[in-house]
Design a protein around this motif. Structure first.
Motif, mmCIF file in Angstrom:
data_model
loop_
_atom_site.group_PDB
_atom_site.id
_atom_site.type_symbol
_atom_site.label_atom_id
_atom_site.label_comp_id
_atom_site.label_asym_id
_atom_site.label_seq_id
_atom_site.Cartn_x
_atom_site.Cartn_y
_atom_site.Cartn_z
ATOM 1 N N HIS A 53 0.835 -1.197 0.000
ATOM 2 C CA HIS A 53 0.000 0.000 0.000
ATOM 3 C C HIS A 53 0.875 1.254 0.000
ATOM 4 N N LYS A 54 1.848 1.297 0.883
ATOM 5 C CA LYS A 54 2.732 2.465 0.977
ATOM 6 C C LYS A 54 3.595 2.606 -0.281
ATOM 7 N N MET A 55 4.029 1.477 -0.855
ATOM 8 C CA MET A 55 4.828 1.529 -2.081
ATOM 9 C C MET A 55 4.016 2.125 -3.232
ATOM 10 N N LEU A 56 2.760 1.755 -3.341
ATOM 11 C CA LEU A 56 1.916 2.313 -4.395
ATOM 12 C C LEU A 56 1.746 3.815 -4.197
ATOM 13 N N GLU A 57 1.552 4.209 -2.949
ATOM 14 C CA GLU A 57 1.447 5.639 -2.662
ATOM 15 C C GLU A 57 2.729 6.367 -3.050
ATOM 16 N N LEU A 58 3.877 5.819 -2.666
ATOM 17 C CA LEU A 58 5.157 6.444 -3.000
ATOM 18 C C LEU A 58 5.358 6.513 -4.505
ATOM 19 N N ASN A 59 4.927 5.480 -5.208
ATOM 20 C CA ASN A 59 5.052 5.468 -6.661
ATOM 21 C C ASN A 59 4.218 6.580 -7.301
ATOM 22 N N TYR A 60 2.942 6.667 -6.924
ATOM 23 C CA TYR A 60 2.060 7.640 -7.557
ATOM 24 C C TYR A 60 2.354 9.075 -7.154
ATOM 25 N N THR A 61 3.056 9.260 -6.067
ATOM 26 C CA THR A 61 3.417 10.622 -5.665
ATOM 27 C C THR A 61 4.835 10.987 -6.093
ATOM 28 N N GLY A 62 5.495 10.114 -6.868
ATOM 29 C CA GLY A 62 6.769 10.449 -7.488
ATOM 30 C C GLY A 62 8.012 10.153 -6.675
ATOM 31 N N PHE A 63 7.900 9.387 -5.594
ATOM 32 C CA PHE A 63 9.069 9.108 -4.771
ATOM 33 C C PHE A 63 9.834 7.862 -5.201
ATOM 34 N N ILE A 64 9.301 7.111 -6.136
ATOM 35 C CA ILE A 64 9.999 5.938 -6.655
ATOM 36 C C ILE A 64 10.154 6.133 -8.155
ATOM 37 N N GLU A 65 11.374 6.413 -8.560
ATOM 38 C CA GLU A 65 11.621 6.723 -9.966
ATOM 39 C C GLU A 65 12.300 5.591 -10.723
ATOM 40 N N LYS A 106 4.393 -11.197 -5.145
ATOM 41 C CA LYS A 106 3.745 -9.947 -4.742
ATOM 42 C C LYS A 106 4.706 -8.769 -4.902
ATOM 43 N N LYS A 107 5.977 -8.990 -4.587
ATOM 44 C CA LYS A 107 6.973 -7.938 -4.761
ATOM 45 C C LYS A 107 7.152 -7.607 -6.243
ATOM 46 N N LEU A 108 7.232 -8.628 -7.077
ATOM 47 C CA LEU A 108 7.374 -8.400 -8.525
ATOM 48 C C LEU A 108 6.147 -7.682 -9.095
ATOM 49 N N GLN A 109 4.968 -8.066 -8.642
ATOM 50 C CA GLN A 109 3.750 -7.404 -9.110
ATOM 51 C C GLN A 109 3.741 -5.934 -8.706
ATOM 52 N N THR A 110 4.198 -5.661 -7.506
ATOM 53 C CA THR A 110 4.253 -4.276 -7.047
ATOM 54 C C THR A 110 5.258 -3.489 -7.884
ATOM 55 N N ARG A 111 6.418 -4.071 -8.135
ATOM 56 C CA ARG A 111 7.442 -3.394 -8.953
ATOM 57 C C ARG A 111 6.926 -3.134 -10.365
ATOM 58 N N SER A 112 6.134 -4.064 -10.904
ATOM 59 C CA SER A 112 5.640 -3.901 -12.276
ATOM 60 C C SER A 112 4.716 -2.693 -12.405
ATOM 61 N N MET A 113 4.206 -2.202 -11.289
ATOM 62 C CA MET A 113 3.299 -1.056 -11.322
ATOM 63 C C MET A 113 4.033 0.282 -11.313
ATOM 64 N N LEU A 114 5.362 0.241 -11.267
ATOM 65 C CA LEU A 114 6.137 1.490 -11.245
ATOM 66 C C LEU A 114 5.762 2.407 -12.394
ATOM 67 N N ARG A 115 5.529 3.648 -12.046
ATOM 68 C CA ARG A 115 5.253 4.708 -12.999
ATOM 69 C C ARG A 115 4.034 4.459 -13.872
ATOM 70 N N GLN A 116 3.177 3.524 -13.479
ATOM 71 C CA GLN A 116 1.959 3.271 -14.228
ATOM 72 C C GLN A 116 0.788 3.929 -13.519
ATOM 73 N N PRO A 117 0.126 4.850 -14.168
ATOM 74 C CA PRO A 117 -1.070 5.416 -13.535
ATOM 75 C C PRO A 117 -2.178 4.376 -13.523
ATOM 76 N N PRO A 118 -3.116 4.492 -12.603
ATOM 77 C CA PRO A 118 -4.255 3.577 -12.622
ATOM 78 C C PRO A 118 -4.955 3.636 -13.978
ATOM 79 N N LYS A 119 -5.294 2.487 -14.560
ATOM 80 C CA LYS A 119 -5.863 2.428 -15.901
ATOM 81 C C LYS A 119 -7.126 3.259 -16.039
ATOM 82 N N ALA A 120 -7.974 3.217 -15.052
ATOM 83 C CA ALA A 120 -9.242 3.944 -15.132
ATOM 84 C C ALA A 120 -9.029 5.449 -15.149
ATOM 85 N N ASP A 121 -7.856 5.893 -14.788
ATOM 86 C CA ASP A 121 -7.595 7.330 -14.667
ATOM 87 C C ASP A 121 -6.834 7.902 -15.864
#
Length: 190
Positions: A53-65, A106-121
């Motif tokens: 949850h926190k990793m997704l938040e960090l990703n979408y707010t630009g803290f994981i590049e 689960k870790k790989l799935q989380t990493r795969s979401m890097l820099r990807q905005p939610p599809k619906a958005d």
């Protein structure tokens, strides 16, 4: 064994995430408000869910590049959750990586979401003026309903609310579970 008598505290505010719990077991919600700690210990998978949850938040707010930043933040958050487990006397669940089925996936799935905005958005992301609000407190005017929305994407025309879930969000028929729909509707209302 006799349990001590508890003076139940009235519920002054309900969160959107607790709404479905209130519908299914009112006593659980009242006891949770009275005791102010989990009624049962959280399993290691719940702690991993907090990390994701926190990793997704960090990703979408630009803290994981990049992958290096991902690994650094992942390690930091896992250590913090393992410390919580240890401090609560649940050291047998450490390391989390060995106590959660599918940890590596689960870790790989989380990493795969890097820099990807939610599809619906995607329409919001493509607009020229959009704003990301993370961990945004929302509350009704009378303060009886309130909680923290994980992510809000705003443009001049729309607002999209995302609530990250690390477990199964669909029921046996493939539909999004009603409790999650209700939660998002409450956040939208707020």
């Amino acid at each position: 064994m006799q349990l001590p008598e508890l003076k139940l505290k009235p519920i002054k505010r309900i969160s959107p995430s607790a709404f479905s719990r209130l519908q299914s077991c009112q006593l659980r919600v009242v006891l949770g408000a009275t005791i102010k700690r989990p009624l049962l210990p959280y399993m290691p998978v719940n702690h991993l869910g907090d990390v994701i949850h926190k990793m997704l938040e960090l990703n979408y707010t630009g803290f994981i590049e990049d992958d290096q930043a991902f690994e650094k933040q992942w390690s930091r958050l896992i250590k913090a959750e393992e410390k919580k487990l240890n401090d609560r006397g649940f050291h047998k669940f450490i390391p989390i990586s060995e106590n959660v089925d599918g940890y590596a996936m689960k870790k790989l799935q989380t990493r795969s979401m890097l820099r990807q905005p939610p599809k619906a958005d995607s329409s919001v992301i493509r607009s020229t003026s959009w704003k990301i609000e993370s961990e945004k407190w929302l509350q009704s005017k009378d303060s009886t309903v309130g909680g923290i929305a994980d992510l809000i994407l705003r443009s001049a025309q729309t607002a999209t609310i995302a609530d990250f879930k690390t477990g199964k969000i669909r029921d046996g028929d493939g539909e999004i579970k009603g409790e999650y729909k209700d939660q998002l509707k409450l956040y939208a209302f707020l």
